[in-house]
Design a protein around this motif. Sequence first.
Motif, PDB file in Angstrom:
ATOM      1  N   UNK A   1       3.786 -19.072  -3.690  1.00 16.98           N
ATOM      2  CA  UNK A   1       3.843 -17.618  -3.769  1.00 16.98           C
ATOM      3  C   UNK A   1       2.928 -17.099  -4.877  1.00 16.98           C
ATOM      4  N   UNK A   2       2.918 -17.802  -6.015  1.00 16.49           N
ATOM      5  CA  UNK A   2       2.048 -17.400  -7.117  1.00 16.49           C
ATOM      6  C   UNK A   2       0.577 -17.599  -6.767  1.00 16.49           C
ATOM      7  N   UNK A   3       0.282 -18.696  -6.079  1.00 14.99           N
ATOM      8  CA  UNK A   3      -1.101 -18.955  -5.660  1.00 14.99           C
ATOM      9  C   UNK A   3      -1.589 -17.874  -4.698  1.00 14.99           C
ATOM     10  N   UNK A   4      -0.760 -17.553  -3.704  1.00  9.78           N
ATOM     11  CA  UNK A   4      -1.158 -16.556  -2.698  1.00  9.78           C
ATOM     12  C   UNK A   4      -1.294 -15.172  -3.335  1.00  9.78           C
ATOM     13  N   UNK A   5      -0.303 -14.779  -4.144  1.00  6.85           N
ATOM     14  CA  UNK A   5      -0.383 -13.466  -4.788  1.00  6.85           C
ATOM     15  C   UNK A   5      -1.515 -13.438  -5.809  1.00  6.85           C
ATOM     16  N   UNK A   6      -1.800 -14.606  -6.430  1.00  5.94           N
ATOM     17  CA  UNK A   6      -2.920 -14.683  -7.357  1.00  5.94           C
ATOM     18  C   UNK A   6      -4.242 -14.430  -6.656  1.00  5.94           C
ATOM     19  N   UNK A   7      -4.365 -14.951  -5.435  1.00  2.89           N
ATOM     20  CA  UNK A   7      -5.579 -14.671  -4.663  1.00  2.89           C
ATOM     21  C   UNK A   7      -5.702 -13.182  -4.366  1.00  2.89           C
ATOM     22  N   UNK A   8      -4.577 -12.537  -4.042  1.00  2.00           N
ATOM     23  CA  UNK A   8      -4.610 -11.107  -3.752  1.00  2.00           C
ATOM     24  C   UNK A   8      -5.018 -10.307  -4.991  1.00  2.00           C
ATOM     25  N   UNK A   9      -4.578 -10.782  -6.179  1.00  2.00           N
ATOM     26  CA  UNK A   9      -5.008 -10.133  -7.418  1.00  2.00           C
ATOM     27  C   UNK A   9      -6.519 -10.264  -7.573  1.00  2.00           C
ATOM     28  N   UNK A  10      -7.016 -11.490  -7.396  1.00  2.00           N
ATOM     29  CA  UNK A  10      -8.468 -11.721  -7.478  1.00  2.00           C
ATOM     30  C   UNK A  10      -9.201 -10.883  -6.437  1.00  2.00           C
ATOM     31  N   UNK A  11      -8.698 -10.867  -5.226  1.00  2.00           N
ATOM     32  CA  UNK A  11      -9.346 -10.151  -4.126  1.00  2.00           C
ATOM     33  C   UNK A  11      -9.390  -8.643  -4.383  1.00  2.00           C
ATOM     34  N   UNK A  12      -8.380  -8.147  -5.066  1.00  2.00           N
ATOM     35  CA  UNK A  12      -8.288  -6.713  -5.330  1.00  2.00           C
ATOM     36  C   UNK A  12      -9.172  -6.277  -6.485  1.00  2.00           C
ATOM     37  N   UNK A  13      -9.186  -7.053  -7.566  1.00  3.59           N
ATOM     38  CA  UNK A  13      -9.836  -6.598  -8.788  1.00  3.59           C
ATOM     39  C   UNK A  13     -11.115  -7.342  -9.155  1.00  3.59           C
ATOM     40  N   UNK A  14     -11.380  -8.491  -8.525  1.00  2.00           N
ATOM     41  CA  UNK A  14     -12.538  -9.293  -8.897  1.00  2.00           C
ATOM     42  C   UNK A  14     -13.459  -9.474  -7.685  1.00  2.00           C
ATOM     43  N   UNK A  15     -13.279 -10.571  -6.982  1.00  2.89           N
ATOM     44  CA  UNK A  15     -14.064 -10.808  -5.766  1.00  2.89           C
ATOM     45  C   UNK A  15     -15.489 -11.227  -6.008  1.00  2.89           C
ATOM     46  N   UNK A  16     -15.809 -11.700  -7.200  1.00  2.00           N
ATOM     47  CA  UNK A  16     -17.200 -12.054  -7.507  1.00  2.00           C
ATOM     48  C   UNK A  16     -17.701 -13.236  -6.693  1.00  2.00           C
ATOM     49  N   UNK A  17     -16.783 -14.112  -6.252  1.00  2.00           N
ATOM     50  CA  UNK A  17     -17.171 -15.275  -5.459  1.00  2.00           C
ATOM     51  C   UNK A  17     -16.866 -15.082  -3.977  1.00  2.00           C
ATOM     52  N   UNK A  18     -16.668 -13.842  -3.595  1.00  2.00           N
ATOM     53  CA  UNK A  18     -16.333 -13.533  -2.213  1.00  2.00           C
ATOM     54  C   UNK A  18     -14.935 -12.948  -2.118  1.00  2.00           C
ATOM     55  N   UNK A  19     -14.741 -12.088  -1.123  1.00  2.00           N
ATOM     56  CA  UNK A  19     -13.438 -11.463  -0.950  1.00  2.00           C
ATOM     57  C   UNK A  19     -13.189 -11.165   0.518  1.00  2.00           C
ATOM     58  N   UNK A  20     -11.936 -10.889   0.835  1.00  2.00           N
ATOM     59  CA  UNK A  20     -11.526 -10.597   2.207  1.00  2.00           C
ATOM     60  C   UNK A  20     -11.193  -9.113   2.298  1.00  2.00           C
ATOM     61  N   UNK A  21     -11.708  -8.427   3.324  1.00  2.00           N
ATOM     62  CA  UNK A  21     -11.436  -6.977   3.461  1.00  2.00           C
ATOM     63  C   UNK A  21     -10.028  -6.723   3.986  1.00  2.00           C
ATOM     64  N   UNK A  22      -9.068  -6.710   3.099  1.00  2.00           N
ATOM     65  CA  UNK A  22      -7.680  -6.451   3.458  1.00  2.00           C
ATOM     66  C   UNK A  22      -7.173  -5.275   2.633  1.00  2.00           C
ATOM     67  N   UNK A  23      -6.116  -4.599   3.097  1.00  2.00           N
ATOM     68  CA  UNK A  23      -5.604  -3.431   2.363  1.00  2.00           C
ATOM     69  C   UNK A  23      -5.179  -3.788   0.944  1.00  2.00           C
ATOM     70  N   UNK A  24      -5.397  -2.885   0.041  1.00  2.00           N
ATOM     71  CA  UNK A  24      -5.053  -3.065  -1.367  1.00  2.00           C
ATOM     72  C   UNK A  24      -3.546  -2.909  -1.564  1.00  2.00           C
ATOM     73  N   UNK A  25      -2.966  -3.790  -2.351  1.00  2.00           N
ATOM     74  CA  UNK A  25      -1.546  -3.715  -2.700  1.00  2.00           C
ATOM     75  C   UNK A  25      -1.459  -3.231  -4.140  1.00  2.00           C
ATOM     76  N   UNK A  26      -0.928  -2.041  -4.332  1.00  2.00           N
ATOM     77  CA  UNK A  26      -0.961  -1.396  -5.636  1.00  2.00           C
ATOM     78  C   UNK A  26      -0.271  -2.168  -6.747  1.00  2.00           C
ATOM     79  N   UNK A  27       0.855  -2.812  -6.434  1.00  2.00           N
ATOM     80  CA  UNK A  27       1.646  -3.496  -7.468  1.00  2.00           C
ATOM     81  C   UNK A  27       1.436  -5.012  -7.443  1.00  2.00           C
ATOM     82  N   UNK A  28       0.291  -5.448  -6.952  1.00  2.00           N
ATOM     83  CA  UNK A  28       0.093  -6.884  -6.754  1.00  2.00           C
ATOM     84  C   UNK A  28       0.121  -7.660  -8.070  1.00  2.00           C
ATOM     85  N   UNK A  29      -0.340  -7.060  -9.166  1.00  2.00           N
ATOM     86  CA  UNK A  29      -0.291  -7.757 -10.460  1.00  2.00           C
ATOM     87  C   UNK A  29       1.156  -8.004 -10.871  1.00  2.00           C
TER      88      UNK A  29
END
Length: 241
Positions: free
Chosen positions: A25-53
């Motif tokens: 769960x931490x790994x998956x949510x951690x990816x969503x954090x990276x995908x939302x705020x970073x994405x320097x190594x690539x990201x997936x176009x999925x809806x933003x989750x406001x409270x993901x952190x």
Amino acid sequence: MSRSTPYQPLLLRLLHGISGILAIAAIFSGFLVYNTFDGRFGKIPIPRIGQIIDIHGTFAVFFFLIFPAFALYSFHAGNKRLLQSNSLQNLTQVGRPIWWVSWQRIANTLMLIAAVLAVLSGRMMQEQWLPTGELNHSWYLLHLSAWVVMVFCLAIHVLMSSKVGGVPLLLSMITFNIRSEDSPTHWLNRLRHWLSNLSNNFGVGINQLRQDNIFLKIIEVIVVLGIVTALILPLLLSSGE
């Protein structure tokens, strides 16, 4: 359940199951954090989750609570599943059963190291860093690196577990069968026995340490110190502000 069927101790199943669910769960949510705020190594176009952190942090906190018990169990009762003195040597026996087992042990050990690095770096991060675009802090980069190692090791762990023990081994981790000698009523006595042995062996010499897999002992010390540091260092820094 027959004695020939793989059987895993109840405590291992509980610690492995709970920590595994929380880690995933931490790994998956951690990816969503990276995908939302970073994405320097690539990201997936999925809806933003406001409270993901906050969601990621919640999973991480609960994982941190169970991780010390799982780590201690792994280094002692479950040490046969971790790095052995001949594990690296056995990697030359490509394709043989011991080759698969050795990779599994190495991956399990690296996962413990990566987990403590993820916990420590996560505890040292500030929540406002990512939303404000501060992506080059050392603690965040360490956290990101630990995430990559954990994903890699988790994949090897599952693959090698399937290869070594097949479906019966995987099912043995989720069975509800309990042997009489594995009852929770015996856990307290076993803990006392373990603590007694730990105290008696505290002054062991270097020769005995070599016989007891000194490399794994060193890794255990690193992991334990990492857990303690993750617990007290943020408190010390916050009190000094």
